[in-house]
Scaffold this motif. Structure first.
Motif, PDB file in Angstrom:
ATOM      1  N   UNK A  64       0.857  -1.182   0.000  1.00 42.60           N
ATOM      2  CA  UNK A  64       0.000   0.000   0.000  1.00 42.60           C
ATOM      3  C   UNK A  64       0.892   1.231   0.000  1.00 42.60           C
ATOM      4  N   UNK A  69     -10.401  -2.575  -8.901  1.00 42.31           N
ATOM      5  CA  UNK A  69     -10.880  -3.629  -7.991  1.00 42.31           C
ATOM      6  C   UNK A  69     -11.375  -4.861  -8.747  1.00 42.31           C
ATOM      7  N   UNK A  70     -10.949  -6.039  -8.280  1.00 36.31           N
ATOM      8  CA  UNK A  70     -11.226  -7.307  -8.973  1.00 36.31           C
ATOM      9  C   UNK A  70     -12.699  -7.697  -8.990  1.00 36.31           C
ATOM     10  N   UNK A  71     -13.539  -7.011  -8.216  1.00 31.83           N
ATOM     11  CA  UNK A  71     -14.971  -7.353  -8.194  1.00 31.83           C
ATOM     12  C   UNK A  71     -15.852  -6.216  -8.706  1.00 31.83           C
ATOM     13  N   UNK A 131     -14.299 -20.609  -5.070  1.00 29.17           N
ATOM     14  CA  UNK A 131     -13.471 -19.463  -4.706  1.00 29.17           C
ATOM     15  C   UNK A 131     -13.966 -18.159  -5.301  1.00 29.17           C
ATOM     16  N   UNK A 184     -16.476 -16.958  -2.960  1.00 26.91           N
ATOM     17  CA  UNK A 184     -15.768 -16.353  -1.823  1.00 26.91           C
ATOM     18  C   UNK A 184     -15.298 -14.943  -2.167  1.00 26.91           C
ATOM     19  N   UNK A 185     -14.779 -14.771  -3.379  1.00 25.89           N
ATOM     20  CA  UNK A 185     -14.304 -13.463  -3.852  1.00 25.89           C
ATOM     21  C   UNK A 185     -15.438 -12.440  -3.823  1.00 25.89           C
ATOM     22  N   UNK A 222     -16.570 -11.713  -0.160  1.00 26.71           N
ATOM     23  CA  UNK A 222     -15.618 -10.862   0.560  1.00 26.71           C
ATOM     24  C   UNK A 222     -15.870  -9.393   0.216  1.00 26.71           C
ATOM     25  N   UNK A 223     -16.045  -9.114  -1.073  1.00 27.54           N
ATOM     26  CA  UNK A 223     -16.306  -7.736  -1.493  1.00 27.54           C
ATOM     27  C   UNK A 223     -17.639  -7.226  -0.937  1.00 27.54           C
ATOM     28  N   UNK A 246     -10.428  -7.225   5.555  1.00 37.53           N
ATOM     29  CA  UNK A 246     -10.884  -8.547   5.966  1.00 37.53           C
ATOM     30  C   UNK A 246      -9.919  -9.132   6.987  1.00 37.53           C
ATOM     31  N   UNK A 247     -10.452  -9.520   8.158  1.00 37.40           N
ATOM     32  CA  UNK A 247      -9.648 -10.188   9.181  1.00 37.40           C
ATOM     33  C   UNK A 247      -9.881 -11.687   9.132  1.00 37.40           C
ATOM     34  N   UNK A 248     -11.150 -12.050   9.107  1.00 35.78           N
ATOM     35  CA  UNK A 248     -11.536 -13.462   8.961  1.00 35.78           C
ATOM     36  C   UNK A 248     -12.715 -13.546   8.012  1.00 35.78           C
ATOM     37  N   UNK A 249     -12.796 -14.670   7.300  1.00 32.49           N
ATOM     38  CA  UNK A 249     -13.925 -14.904   6.389  1.00 32.49           C
ATOM     39  C   UNK A 249     -14.239 -16.388   6.459  1.00 32.49           C
ATOM     40  N   UNK A 250     -15.497 -16.716   6.792  1.00 39.10           N
ATOM     41  CA  UNK A 250     -15.908 -18.128   6.878  1.00 39.10           C
ATOM     42  C   UNK A 250     -17.067 -18.358   5.923  1.00 39.10           C
ATOM     43  N   UNK A 251     -16.913 -19.367   5.069  1.00 32.04           N
ATOM     44  CA  UNK A 251     -17.909 -19.643   4.030  1.00 32.04           C
ATOM     45  C   UNK A 251     -18.488 -21.034   4.207  1.00 32.04           C
TER      46      UNK A 251
END
Lengths: 222, 222
Positions: B1, B85-87, B128, B131-132, B135-136, B151-156
């Motif tokens: 960054x 941005x990828x999304x 995935x 998930x992407x 997340x966005x 994002x700190x944690x992400x649970x799917x």
């Protein structure tokens, strides 16, 4: 997951290799074009001329095309491939693509480069792109170890920012419990520090278990 | 960054809109080209000619280009955008892109279409990629509610297969605890059934908290 998503190729091994060469080059040049469209600073008149030329190429490619996605391709030796896969697909310009090294004890590893098209926060890999790559890597490890499945759960812990550029991902089976496989994995930055850690549960669907049981049946009657 | 990942535009609002029109069209035509390269069945000679033309367009676009990724663009009114941005990035051909509706109480929703380039299992969205997108979406909901973070944690949890095609995603803040925000979200298939559910923890980094505290300080001395 339609039956017509599975295509058995009628090509010989040599013709398939030639097809991979030609269509793999198309995908690779298109990846480079995607990156160039994002980073270009040429003037608007030039951009508009190029935009029109891109549209014309799309029309030429579309003269003959399959109606849907690429699905699974069954090769002359019976091996299955997923050339459209969003992470590893040879024919998918969106895929980096990852070249995954797999071992029979259930590990997977890949070194790869992520450029401008995978950005989230400025200069960093999108957190969801890390999730995308880890989902694929964990699934590859499960399959490599003979315990494949579709993603049931995926849990990601983001330890530090993942910089765009050269990266590595690793995954290994943690536990196999019947038709459920738990896999751990992570992404490493160029200094070898883990940036994102993942735990996934992969489950073999009932229809696949039934198909495998059917395939085994003849042996049990011998 | 890096600091140079933030670019303050010198364009007027009208010129910025014109730039969005020109570069947005380039990204959209390139998205369509990506899809066409994957699904084409024209003969190899034609593919090789088109591959060479794509390479020539990349060269033209590359005559002037920024060295790295697009980063954050600060507009004439001070608003920040992430065009790469990828999304959701307007200039990213890899992004569907999602047009996200946000509300100040911390919700985000988007309807979108995923084609061949987002495939995992045959005919299905890559786990995935789900998930992407989530997340966005979860990050958008956190930001919309005034409680942004990385994002700190992400649970799917994957409930059923997600078919390629028209889909919807929704997210809403579940809890705000200081600089940590918990968000829930899901992807819905065309029948409205949830296919993937997500819970995410978004954390405002210390440097951002310090910057916000500094920004607030003048008021506290009034």
């Amino acid at each position: 997951m339609d039956a017509d998503s599975y295509t058995r190729t009628t090509l010989s091994t040599a013709d398939l290799a030639e097809q991979d060469r030609v269509l793999g080059a198309l995908a690779q040049r298109t990846r480079e074009l995607v990156d160039a469209t994002m980073r270009t600073e040429v003037d608007h008149a030039e951009v508009e001329e190029i935009t029109a030329l891109i549209e014309a190429l799309t029309t030429r490619l579309g003269k003959q095309q399959r109606p849907g996605s690429l699905g699974v391709e069954i090769g002359p030796d019976g091996t299955m491939r997923n050339p459209g896969n969003a992470v590893v697909g040879l024919r998918n310009p969106v895929a980096p693509p990852l070249r995954v090294e797999r071992t029979p004890d259930g590990t997977a590893a890949a070194s790869f480069h992520l450029g401008a098209m995978y950005e989230g926060p400025p200069g960093l890999v999108h957190g969801g792109v890390s999730a995308l790559i880890l989902d694929q890597m964990l699934g590859e490890a499960a399959a490599a170890g003979g315990a494949p499945g579709m993603t049931g759960r995926l849990a990601l812990s983001y330890r530090r920012p993942t910089p765009l550029g050269d990266l590595r991902a690793e995954a290994a089976i943690h536990e196999v419990n019947g038709y459920k496989t738990t896999v751990h994995g992570r992404i490493l930055d160029p200094e070898g520090n883990p940036t994102v850690e993942a735990e996934g549960l992969f489950v073999l669907p009932r229809w696949a278990r039934d198909a495998m049981a059917d395939a085994r049946r003849p042996d049990s009657f011998e």
